[in-house]
Design an enzyme around this catalytic site. Structure first.
Site, PDB file in Angstrom:
ATOM      1  N   CYS A  59     -13.607   0.794 -14.422  1.00  0.00           N
ATOM      2  CA  CYS A  59     -13.992   2.229 -14.501  1.00  0.00           C
ATOM      3  C   CYS A  59     -12.494   3.144 -14.234  1.00  0.00           C
ATOM      4  O   CYS A  59     -12.211   3.771 -13.400  1.00  0.00           O
ATOM      5  CB  CYS A  59     -14.776   2.582 -12.910  1.00  0.00           C
ATOM      6  SG  CYS A  59     -15.682   4.051 -12.932  1.00  0.00           S
ATOM      7  N   CYS A 100     -18.929  -3.189 -17.095  1.00  0.00           N
ATOM      8  CA  CYS A 100     -19.002  -2.937 -15.656  1.00  0.00           C
ATOM      9  C   CYS A 100     -20.022  -4.069 -15.059  1.00  0.00           C
ATOM     10  O   CYS A 100     -21.224  -3.837 -15.385  1.00  0.00           O
ATOM     11  CB  CYS A 100     -19.209  -1.570 -15.814  1.00  0.00           C
ATOM     12  SG  CYS A 100     -19.126  -1.085 -13.973  1.00  0.00           S
ATOM     13  N   GLU A 149       0.959  -1.215  -0.023  1.00  0.00           N
ATOM     14  CA  GLU A 149      -0.157  -0.023  -0.068  1.00  0.00           C
ATOM     15  C   GLU A 149       0.906   1.348  -0.049  1.00  0.00           C
ATOM     16  O   GLU A 149       0.494   2.368  -0.637  1.00  0.00           O
ATOM     17  CB  GLU A 149      -0.938   0.067   1.239  1.00  0.00           C
ATOM     18  CG  GLU A 149      -1.994  -0.957   1.058  1.00  0.00           C
ATOM     19  CD  GLU A 149      -3.133  -0.444  -0.015  1.00  0.00           C
ATOM     20  OE1 GLU A 149      -3.245   0.600  -0.221  1.00  0.00           O
ATOM     21  OE2 GLU A 149      -3.444  -1.534  -0.768  1.00  0.00           O
ATOM     22  N   CYS A 195     -25.055   2.712 -11.686  1.00  0.00           N
ATOM     23  CA  CYS A 195     -24.167   3.786 -11.821  1.00  0.00           C
ATOM     24  C   CYS A 195     -24.988   5.027 -12.519  1.00  0.00           C
ATOM     25  O   CYS A 195     -25.840   4.933 -13.537  1.00  0.00           O
ATOM     26  CB  CYS A 195     -23.182   3.333 -13.068  1.00  0.00           C
ATOM     27  SG  CYS A 195     -22.203   4.946 -13.360  1.00  0.00           S
ATOM     28  N   CYS A 199     -17.818   0.875 -19.637  1.00  0.00           N
ATOM     29  CA  CYS A 199     -18.897   0.600 -19.103  1.00  0.00           C
ATOM     30  C   CYS A 199     -19.712  -0.700 -19.754  1.00  0.00           C
ATOM     31  O   CYS A 199     -20.594  -0.940 -18.657  1.00  0.00           O
ATOM     32  CB  CYS A 199     -19.987   1.912 -19.158  1.00  0.00           C
ATOM     33  SG  CYS A 199     -18.986   3.162 -18.560  1.00  0.00           S
TER      34      CYS A 199
HETATM   35 FE1  SF4 Z   1     -17.551   3.438 -14.201  1.00  0.00          FE
HETATM   36 FE2  SF4 Z   1     -20.137   3.805 -14.002  1.00  0.00          FE
HETATM   37 FE3  SF4 Z   1     -19.009   2.862 -16.429  1.00  0.00          FE
HETATM   38 FE4  SF4 Z   1     -19.347   1.337 -14.189  1.00  0.00          FE
HETATM   39  S1  SF4 Z   1     -20.881   2.078 -15.672  1.00  0.00           S
HETATM   40  S2  SF4 Z   1     -17.367   1.670 -15.729  1.00  0.00           S
HETATM   41  S3  SF4 Z   1     -19.198   2.457 -12.657  1.00  0.00           S
HETATM   42  S4  SF4 Z   1     -18.760   4.893 -15.126  1.00  0.00           S
END
Ligand code: SF4
Length: 369
Positions: free
Chosen positions: A198, A208, A43, A214, A205
Protein backbone atom coordinates in the site's frame (compact mmCIF):
# COMPACT_ATOMS: atom_id res chain seq x y z
CA UNK A 1 -15.83 -2.26 7.53
CA UNK A 2 -17.49 -2.81 4.21
CA UNK A 3 -20.60 -4.97 3.86
CA UNK A 4 -18.47 -7.35 1.89
CA UNK A 5 -16.10 -7.75 4.83
CA UNK A 6 -18.87 -8.78 7.23
CA UNK A 7 -19.15 -12.07 5.37
CA UNK A 8 -15.48 -12.84 6.06
CA UNK A 9 -14.57 -15.86 8.10
CA UNK A 10 -11.18 -14.31 8.81
CA UNK A 11 -10.39 -10.95 10.38
CA UNK A 12 -8.35 -8.13 8.86
CA UNK A 13 -5.42 -9.10 11.06
CA UNK A 14 -5.73 -12.81 10.12
CA UNK A 15 -5.40 -11.91 6.43
CA UNK A 16 -2.53 -9.54 7.07
CA UNK A 17 -0.64 -11.95 9.32
CA UNK A 18 -1.02 -14.80 6.88
CA UNK A 19 0.46 -12.68 4.10
CA UNK A 20 3.30 -11.41 6.30
CA UNK A 21 4.50 -14.93 7.07
CA UNK A 22 5.53 -15.37 3.45
CA UNK A 23 5.88 -11.84 2.08
CA UNK A 24 6.81 -9.67 5.06
CA UNK A 25 10.29 -8.43 5.92
CA UNK A 26 12.04 -10.80 8.32
CA UNK A 27 15.67 -9.88 7.75
CA UNK A 28 15.84 -6.26 8.84
CA UNK A 29 18.98 -5.70 10.95
CA UNK A 30 17.01 -4.78 14.10
CA UNK A 31 14.84 -7.90 13.90
CA UNK A 32 17.61 -10.35 14.71
CA UNK A 33 17.76 -10.35 17.67
CA UNK A 34 14.67 -8.33 18.49
CA UNK A 35 15.24 -6.54 21.80
CA UNK A 36 13.56 -3.41 23.22
CA UNK A 37 16.85 -1.52 22.90
CA UNK A 38 17.30 -2.42 19.22
CA UNK A 39 13.63 -1.77 18.41
CA UNK A 40 13.85 1.61 20.13
CA UNK A 41 17.03 2.71 18.29
CA UNK A 42 15.63 1.57 14.92
CA UNK A 43 12.30 3.31 15.52
CA UNK A 44 14.05 6.59 16.37
CA UNK A 45 16.22 6.30 13.25
CA UNK A 46 13.17 5.51 11.11
CA UNK A 47 11.26 8.57 12.33
CA UNK A 48 12.73 10.76 9.62
CA UNK A 49 14.81 8.40 7.50
CA UNK A 50 14.02 5.65 4.98
CA UNK A 51 14.64 1.98 5.83
CA UNK A 52 17.26 1.54 3.10
CA UNK A 53 19.40 4.35 4.59
CA UNK A 54 18.78 3.36 8.19
CA UNK A 55 20.04 -0.24 7.78
CA UNK A 56 23.75 0.65 7.50
CA UNK A 57 23.55 3.33 10.20
CA UNK A 58 21.81 0.93 12.54
CA UNK A 59 24.57 -1.69 12.14
CA UNK A 60 27.23 0.98 12.73
CA UNK A 61 25.41 2.34 15.79
CA UNK A 62 25.07 -1.14 17.29
CA UNK A 63 28.74 -1.88 16.77
CA UNK A 64 29.57 1.23 18.85
CA UNK A 65 26.73 1.01 21.37
CA UNK A 66 25.56 -2.62 21.53
CA UNK A 67 23.38 -2.06 24.59
CA UNK A 68 21.72 0.55 26.73
CA UNK A 69 24.61 0.84 29.19
CA UNK A 70 27.19 1.51 26.49
CA UNK A 71 25.01 4.26 25.03
CA UNK A 72 24.20 5.86 28.40
CA UNK A 73 27.86 5.86 29.44
CA UNK A 74 29.18 7.26 26.14
CA UNK A 75 30.04 10.93 25.73
CA UNK A 76 27.46 12.82 23.66
CA UNK A 77 30.18 13.84 21.17
CA UNK A 78 30.84 10.18 20.47
CA UNK A 79 27.11 9.49 19.96
CA UNK A 80 26.81 12.43 17.57
CA UNK A 81 29.87 11.29 15.64
CA UNK A 82 28.36 7.82 15.12
CA UNK A 83 25.01 9.39 14.18
CA UNK A 84 26.76 11.74 11.75
CA UNK A 85 25.16 11.67 8.29
CA UNK A 86 21.68 10.65 9.45
CA UNK A 87 20.59 14.22 10.13
CA UNK A 88 18.03 15.51 12.64
CA UNK A 89 20.61 15.36 15.42
CA UNK A 90 18.07 16.04 18.14
CA UNK A 91 17.15 12.37 17.72
CA UNK A 92 20.68 11.30 18.74
CA UNK A 93 20.69 13.72 21.68
CA UNK A 94 17.34 12.38 22.86
CA UNK A 95 18.52 8.77 22.49
CA UNK A 96 21.45 9.59 24.74
CA UNK A 97 19.29 11.42 27.30
CA UNK A 98 16.70 8.64 27.32
CA UNK A 99 19.39 5.97 27.77
CA UNK A 100 20.67 7.84 30.86
CA UNK A 101 17.10 8.22 32.18
CA UNK A 102 16.44 4.49 31.70
CA UNK A 103 19.58 3.63 33.68
CA UNK A 104 18.84 6.14 36.43
CA UNK A 105 15.09 5.72 36.85
CA UNK A 106 14.18 2.31 35.40
CA UNK A 107 17.16 0.12 36.41
CA UNK A 108 18.25 -0.06 32.79
CA UNK A 109 15.04 -1.73 31.59
CA UNK A 110 12.35 -0.35 29.32
CA UNK A 111 9.09 0.39 31.14
CA UNK A 112 6.09 -1.56 29.88
CA UNK A 113 3.39 1.10 29.86
CA UNK A 114 2.76 3.53 27.02
CA UNK A 115 2.67 6.48 29.44
CA UNK A 116 6.05 5.66 30.96
CA UNK A 117 7.61 5.02 27.54
CA UNK A 118 6.16 8.27 26.16
CA UNK A 119 7.65 10.19 29.08
CA UNK A 120 11.19 9.40 27.83
CA UNK A 121 12.95 12.01 25.65
CA UNK A 122 12.20 11.64 21.92
CA UNK A 123 9.52 8.96 22.33
CA UNK A 124 6.06 9.92 21.08
CA UNK A 125 2.96 7.79 21.32
CA UNK A 126 3.49 5.83 18.09
CA UNK A 127 7.13 5.04 18.95
CA UNK A 128 6.02 3.96 22.43
CA UNK A 129 3.40 1.68 20.88
CA UNK A 130 5.97 0.28 18.44
CA UNK A 131 8.35 -0.57 21.30
CA UNK A 132 5.50 -2.04 23.33
CA UNK A 133 4.03 -4.20 20.55
CA UNK A 134 7.27 -5.18 18.81
CA UNK A 135 9.30 -5.90 21.96
CA UNK A 136 6.69 -6.91 24.54
CA UNK A 137 4.03 -8.32 22.18
CA UNK A 138 1.44 -5.99 23.71
CA UNK A 139 -1.73 -5.02 21.76
CA UNK A 140 -0.71 -1.37 21.35
CA UNK A 141 -1.40 -0.26 17.79
CA UNK A 142 1.01 2.12 16.08
CA UNK A 143 -0.05 5.10 13.97
CA UNK A 144 2.87 6.20 11.82
CA UNK A 145 2.59 7.67 8.32
CA UNK A 146 2.26 4.23 6.70
CA UNK A 147 -0.56 3.17 8.98
CA UNK A 148 -2.41 6.48 8.53
CA UNK A 149 -2.28 5.99 4.77
CA UNK A 150 -3.49 2.38 4.99
CA UNK A 151 -6.36 3.29 7.32
CA UNK A 152 -7.49 6.23 5.19
CA UNK A 153 -7.69 3.84 2.25
CA UNK A 154 -9.23 0.88 4.07
CA UNK A 155 -11.97 3.10 5.55
CA UNK A 156 -12.15 5.45 2.55
CA UNK A 157 -11.55 8.39 4.84
CA UNK A 158 -11.64 11.63 2.85
CA UNK A 159 -10.28 13.86 5.58
CA UNK A 160 -6.76 15.23 5.96
CA UNK A 161 -5.12 13.02 8.63
CA UNK A 162 -3.22 15.95 10.18
CA UNK A 163 -5.97 17.34 12.40
CA UNK A 164 -6.36 16.29 16.04
CA UNK A 165 -9.92 15.13 15.35
CA UNK A 166 -8.94 12.83 12.47
CA UNK A 167 -5.85 11.60 14.36
CA UNK A 168 -8.10 10.57 17.21
CA UNK A 169 -10.37 8.72 14.81
CA UNK A 170 -7.36 6.99 13.22
CA UNK A 171 -5.94 5.95 16.60
CA UNK A 172 -9.20 4.30 17.48
CA UNK A 173 -9.46 2.57 14.05
CA UNK A 174 -5.84 1.40 14.34
CA UNK A 175 -6.54 -0.04 17.77
CA UNK A 176 -9.76 -1.70 16.60
CA UNK A 177 -7.80 -3.72 14.01
CA UNK A 178 -5.07 -4.78 16.46
CA UNK A 179 -5.34 -8.46 17.43
CA UNK A 180 -5.02 -9.57 21.04
CA UNK A 181 -2.20 -11.98 20.22
CA UNK A 182 0.62 -12.00 17.66
CA UNK A 183 0.93 -8.26 18.33
CA UNK A 184 4.61 -8.16 17.42
CA UNK A 185 3.96 -9.87 14.08
CA UNK A 186 0.92 -7.67 13.41
CA UNK A 187 2.79 -4.40 13.95
CA UNK A 188 5.61 -5.57 11.72
CA UNK A 189 3.06 -6.76 9.14
CA UNK A 190 1.20 -3.48 8.91
CA UNK A 191 4.52 -1.65 8.53
CA UNK A 192 5.46 -4.11 5.76
CA UNK A 193 2.10 -3.64 4.05
CA UNK A 194 2.68 0.14 3.91
CA UNK A 195 6.24 -0.24 2.67
CA UNK A 196 5.75 -3.05 0.13
CA UNK A 197 2.12 -2.94 -1.08
CA UNK A 198 0.00 0.00 0.00
CA UNK A 199 2.66 2.44 -1.20
CA UNK A 200 2.12 6.20 -1.13
CA UNK A 201 1.90 6.80 -4.89
CA UNK A 202 0.89 3.60 -6.61
CA UNK A 203 -0.62 1.05 -4.24
CA UNK A 204 -0.21 -2.51 -5.56
CA UNK A 205 -3.83 -3.42 -4.92
CA UNK A 206 -3.71 -6.55 -7.07
CA UNK A 207 -1.21 -8.06 -4.62
CA UNK A 208 -2.85 -6.74 -1.48
CA UNK A 209 -3.74 -9.26 1.24
CA UNK A 210 -6.44 -6.98 2.68
CA UNK A 211 -7.96 -5.87 -0.60
CA UNK A 212 -11.36 -7.32 0.30
CA UNK A 213 -11.42 -5.12 3.42
CA UNK A 214 -10.57 -1.98 1.50
CA UNK A 215 -13.48 0.38 1.01
CA UNK A 216 -11.55 2.83 -1.19
CA UNK A 217 -10.44 -0.03 -3.48
CA UNK A 218 -14.05 -1.18 -3.73
CA UNK A 219 -15.02 2.35 -4.81
CA UNK A 220 -11.94 2.90 -6.98
CA UNK A 221 -10.86 5.89 -4.89
CA UNK A 222 -7.61 4.62 -3.36
CA UNK A 223 -5.39 6.80 -5.58
CA UNK A 224 -6.95 9.96 -4.12
CA UNK A 225 -6.17 8.98 -0.52
CA UNK A 226 -4.94 10.05 1.91
CA UNK A 227 -6.17 13.59 1.44
CA UNK A 228 -3.33 16.12 1.20
CA UNK A 229 -2.95 18.99 3.59
CA UNK A 230 -5.38 21.69 2.49
CA UNK A 231 -3.68 24.72 1.01
CA UNK A 232 -3.74 27.78 3.23
CA UNK A 233 -6.57 30.04 2.11
CA UNK A 234 -5.28 33.03 0.19
CA UNK A 235 -6.15 36.45 1.55
CA UNK A 236 -8.48 38.68 -0.45
CA UNK A 237 -7.87 42.41 -0.77
CA UNK A 238 -10.73 44.71 -1.70
CA UNK A 239 -9.76 47.42 -4.16
CA UNK A 240 -11.17 49.89 -6.67
CA UNK A 241 -9.75 50.07 -10.15
CA UNK A 242 -10.57 53.33 -11.86
CA UNK A 243 -11.24 54.06 -15.50
CA UNK A 244 -10.74 57.83 -15.56
CA UNK A 245 -11.28 59.40 -18.96
CA UNK A 246 -10.64 62.98 -20.01
CA UNK A 247 -12.73 64.95 -22.50
CA UNK A 248 -10.69 63.54 -25.40
CA UNK A 249 -11.63 59.99 -24.28
CA UNK A 250 -8.05 59.33 -23.22
CA UNK A 251 -7.52 57.00 -20.29
CA UNK A 252 -5.43 57.82 -17.23
CA UNK A 253 -2.72 55.26 -16.49
CA UNK A 254 -0.34 55.11 -13.56
CA UNK A 255 3.15 53.63 -13.46
CA UNK A 256 3.33 50.78 -10.93
CA UNK A 257 6.17 50.69 -8.38
CA UNK A 258 9.45 48.94 -9.27
CA UNK A 259 8.63 45.90 -7.16
CA UNK A 260 5.53 43.85 -6.42
CA UNK A 261 2.69 42.82 -8.65
CA UNK A 262 2.64 44.41 -12.15
CA UNK A 263 6.01 46.03 -11.31
CA UNK A 264 6.93 48.97 -13.60
CA UNK A 265 3.86 48.44 -15.83
CA UNK A 266 1.28 51.10 -16.66
CA UNK A 267 -1.97 50.22 -14.95
CA UNK A 268 -5.25 51.76 -13.85
CA UNK A 269 -5.30 53.97 -10.77
CA UNK A 270 -6.02 51.71 -7.83
CA UNK A 271 -7.37 52.38 -4.33
CA UNK A 272 -7.90 50.10 -1.37
CA UNK A 273 -11.57 49.91 -0.40
CA UNK A 274 -11.75 51.12 3.18
CA UNK A 275 -12.97 54.03 5.26
CA UNK A 276 -10.28 56.39 3.96
CA UNK A 277 -10.95 55.71 0.29
CA UNK A 278 -13.28 58.65 -0.32
CA UNK A 279 -10.85 61.14 1.23
CA UNK A 280 -7.86 59.75 -0.67
CA UNK A 281 -9.80 59.82 -3.93
CA UNK A 282 -10.85 63.40 -3.36
CA UNK A 283 -7.27 64.46 -2.59
CA UNK A 284 -6.00 62.84 -5.78
CA UNK A 285 -8.78 63.68 -8.25
CA UNK A 286 -10.65 66.62 -6.65
CA UNK A 287 -14.02 64.99 -6.98
CA UNK A 288 -16.10 62.56 -4.97
CA UNK A 289 -15.95 58.84 -5.52
CA UNK A 290 -19.75 58.63 -5.40
CA UNK A 291 -19.83 60.47 -8.72
CA UNK A 292 -18.24 57.51 -10.49
CA UNK A 293 -20.27 54.83 -12.18
CA UNK A 294 -19.86 51.28 -10.85
CA UNK A 295 -19.12 49.03 -13.80
CA UNK A 296 -18.33 45.59 -12.51
CA UNK A 297 -17.26 43.64 -9.47
CA UNK A 298 -14.92 40.72 -10.13
CA UNK A 299 -12.22 38.56 -8.60
CA UNK A 300 -8.66 38.60 -9.90
CA UNK A 301 -6.25 35.99 -8.50
CA UNK A 302 -2.50 35.83 -8.03
CA UNK A 303 -0.45 32.96 -6.63
CA UNK A 304 -0.60 34.32 -3.07
CA UNK A 305 -3.76 36.40 -2.88
CA UNK A 306 -6.98 37.44 -4.58
CA UNK A 307 -8.18 40.90 -5.47
CA UNK A 308 -11.86 41.67 -5.04
CA UNK A 309 -12.10 44.41 -7.64
CA UNK A 310 -14.83 46.99 -8.02
CA UNK A 311 -14.34 48.76 -11.31
CA UNK A 312 -15.53 52.37 -11.52
CA UNK A 313 -15.54 54.79 -14.36
CA UNK A 314 -16.02 58.52 -15.02
CA UNK A 315 -15.35 61.10 -17.67
CA UNK A 316 -13.70 64.01 -15.89
CA UNK A 317 -14.31 67.62 -16.91
CA UNK A 318 -11.29 69.57 -18.15
CA UNK A 319 -11.27 71.72 -15.03
CA UNK A 320 -10.49 68.61 -12.98
CA UNK A 321 -8.07 66.87 -15.34
CA UNK A 322 -5.89 69.97 -15.20
CA UNK A 323 -5.55 69.60 -11.44
CA UNK A 324 -4.36 65.99 -11.44
CA UNK A 325 -0.71 65.60 -10.50
CA UNK A 326 0.83 63.84 -13.50
CA UNK A 327 3.97 62.43 -11.90
CA UNK A 328 4.09 58.71 -12.90
CA UNK A 329 0.81 59.20 -14.76
CA UNK A 330 -0.16 59.76 -18.37
CA UNK A 331 -3.22 60.08 -20.59
CA UNK A 332 -3.34 57.41 -23.25
CA UNK A 333 -5.49 56.88 -26.33
CA UNK A 334 -7.27 53.52 -26.10
CA UNK A 335 -5.96 52.69 -29.57
CA UNK A 336 -2.39 53.15 -28.32
CA UNK A 337 -2.71 50.79 -25.36
CA UNK A 338 -1.19 47.80 -27.15
CA UNK A 339 2.12 49.61 -27.53
CA UNK A 340 2.42 50.27 -23.82
CA UNK A 341 3.40 47.78 -21.13
CA UNK A 342 0.13 47.24 -19.30
CA UNK A 343 -1.07 44.28 -17.25
CA UNK A 344 -3.83 42.27 -18.90
CA UNK A 345 -6.31 43.50 -16.33
CA UNK A 346 -6.37 46.92 -18.04
CA UNK A 347 -7.81 45.46 -21.26
CA UNK A 348 -10.16 43.31 -19.22
CA UNK A 349 -11.50 46.43 -17.46
CA UNK A 350 -11.93 48.28 -20.72
CA UNK A 351 -13.96 45.36 -22.08
CA UNK A 352 -16.11 45.32 -18.93
CA UNK A 353 -16.71 49.04 -19.43
CA UNK A 354 -17.81 48.52 -23.03
CA UNK A 355 -20.07 45.63 -22.05
CA UNK A 356 -21.65 47.59 -19.22
CA UNK A 357 -22.87 50.19 -21.69
CA UNK A 358 -24.98 47.40 -23.21
CA UNK A 359 -25.74 45.42 -20.08
CA UNK A 360 -25.00 46.64 -16.51
CA UNK A 361 -23.53 44.19 -13.99
CA UNK A 362 -26.56 42.86 -12.04
CA UNK A 363 -24.32 42.29 -8.99
CA UNK A 364 -23.73 46.03 -8.76
CA UNK A 365 -27.29 47.10 -9.54
CA UNK A 366 -28.36 47.34 -5.93
CA UNK A 367 -25.05 48.25 -4.38
CA UNK A 368 -23.46 51.60 -3.78
CA UNK A 369 -19.74 51.19 -3.89
FE1 SF4 B 1 -3.91 -0.24 -0.06
FE2 SF4 B 1 -6.49 -0.88 -0.28
FE3 SF4 B 1 -4.91 -1.14 -2.39
FE4 SF4 B 1 -4.66 -2.76 -0.30
S1 SF4 B 1 -6.40 -2.60 -1.69
S2 SF4 B 1 -3.01 -1.74 -1.43
S3 SF4 B 1 -5.12 -1.40 1.41
S4 SF4 B 1 -5.43 0.76 -1.37
Amino acid sequence: MTNKSRTHLTTFSDDLLEWAKRHGRHQLPWQNPLTPYRVWVSEIMLQQTQVTTVKAYFIKFMSHFPNLESLANAHIEEVLAVWSGLGYYSRAKNLHKAAKALLEHHDGAFPKTIDALSALPGIGKTTACAISSLSFNQPDAILDGNVKRILCRIYNLHEWPGTAKVQQKLWSLAQSLMPKKDCQQYTQAIMDLGALVCKPKSPLCAQCPVQSWCKSFELGQQATLPIKKPAKPKPTYAIYLLLLFNQKQQLLLEKRPDTGVWAKLWSLPQLNRNQQTNDIFFQEFKTNLEGLKSIKQFKHSFSHYHLDVVLKSIELPESLTKQIVMENRKWVELSALNGIGTPSIVNKCIKFNELSKKKPDPLLANHHY
